[in-house]
Design an enzyme around this catalytic site. Sequence first.
Site, mmCIF file in Angstrom:
data_model
loop_
_atom_site.group_PDB
_atom_site.id
_atom_site.type_symbol
_atom_site.label_atom_id
_atom_site.label_comp_id
_atom_site.label_asym_id
_atom_site.label_seq_id
_atom_site.Cartn_x
_atom_site.Cartn_y
_atom_site.Cartn_z
ATOM 1 N N ARG A 148 0.764 -8.101 -14.213
ATOM 2 C CA ARG A 148 1.559 -6.927 -14.558
ATOM 3 C C ARG A 148 2.496 -6.553 -13.403
ATOM 4 O O ARG A 148 3.650 -6.206 -13.621
ATOM 5 C CB ARG A 148 0.638 -5.749 -14.896
ATOM 6 N N LYS A 200 -7.131 1.248 -20.678
ATOM 7 C CA LYS A 200 -7.553 2.598 -21.037
ATOM 8 C C LYS A 200 -6.437 3.389 -21.722
ATOM 9 O O LYS A 200 -6.676 4.026 -22.745
ATOM 10 C CB LYS A 200 -8.033 3.319 -19.780
ATOM 11 N N ARG A 227 -8.137 -0.443 -4.979
ATOM 12 C CA ARG A 227 -8.082 0.553 -6.061
ATOM 13 C C ARG A 227 -9.304 0.434 -6.965
ATOM 14 O O ARG A 227 -9.873 1.441 -7.409
ATOM 15 C CB ARG A 227 -6.798 0.386 -6.884
ATOM 16 N N ARG A 232 6.380 -4.935 -9.145
ATOM 17 C CA ARG A 232 5.637 -4.072 -8.221
ATOM 18 C C ARG A 232 5.170 -4.914 -7.028
ATOM 19 O O ARG A 232 4.035 -5.382 -6.987
ATOM 20 C CB ARG A 232 4.415 -3.462 -8.907
ATOM 21 N N ARG A 258 -13.320 13.534 -12.726
ATOM 22 C CA ARG A 258 -13.385 12.389 -11.817
ATOM 23 C C ARG A 258 -14.472 12.550 -10.756
ATOM 24 O O ARG A 258 -14.735 11.618 -10.010
ATOM 25 C CB ARG A 258 -12.046 12.195 -11.097
#
Length: 191
Positions: free
Chosen positions: A128, A14, A145, A134, A89
């Site tokens: 990623r 996005k 998520r 991470r 949202r």
Amino acid sequence: MTRLLIIGPPGSGKGTQAARITEQLGIVAISTGYIFRANVKGGTPLGIEAKQYMDAGDYVPDSVTNRMVRDRLKQDDVAEGFLLDGYPRTSAQVDELDAILEENKTSLDIVLQLTADSDELVARLLKRAEVEGRADDTEEVIRHRLDVYEKQTQVVVDRYLERGIVRHVDGLGDIDEVTHRVMSALEGDAS
């Protein structure tokens, strides 16, 4: 003039596509995350208020978010169009955005929804996370998520589906291919 909202799950590209859209169409990107940071950095009254919530690890309430978006959409650089990212949202935020746009005698033209298979997104986000170090981005956390995104945004998408302004674009694949699909959808060649 083009007034857009871009929606997509984590890992759908996005942010990358938003940057490409604004560059190609010559419109302003309006990200709530950027608005928060700019107001906090600038020490504005709204920024000071938002920082209190952010420092406590809480969500910035709709009342503050709505005021920041209202202020941003009144600025001169949005006259030729804009791309919203991260707002609305919730159904209540859809109502607020409608009121803001009505005050400005305008409306959204297109809601661009990037779609992607959940398993592909999980694989992309795990990769990623590995590249960016991470360690907290485990498969369980990523799936959570994605579930939260789905639950939170479905009501927003449904509201805009009723208006017939949603365009779905597959967000997976080569970045240039996705950009081509996005631009075709914005021109009305896809749905």
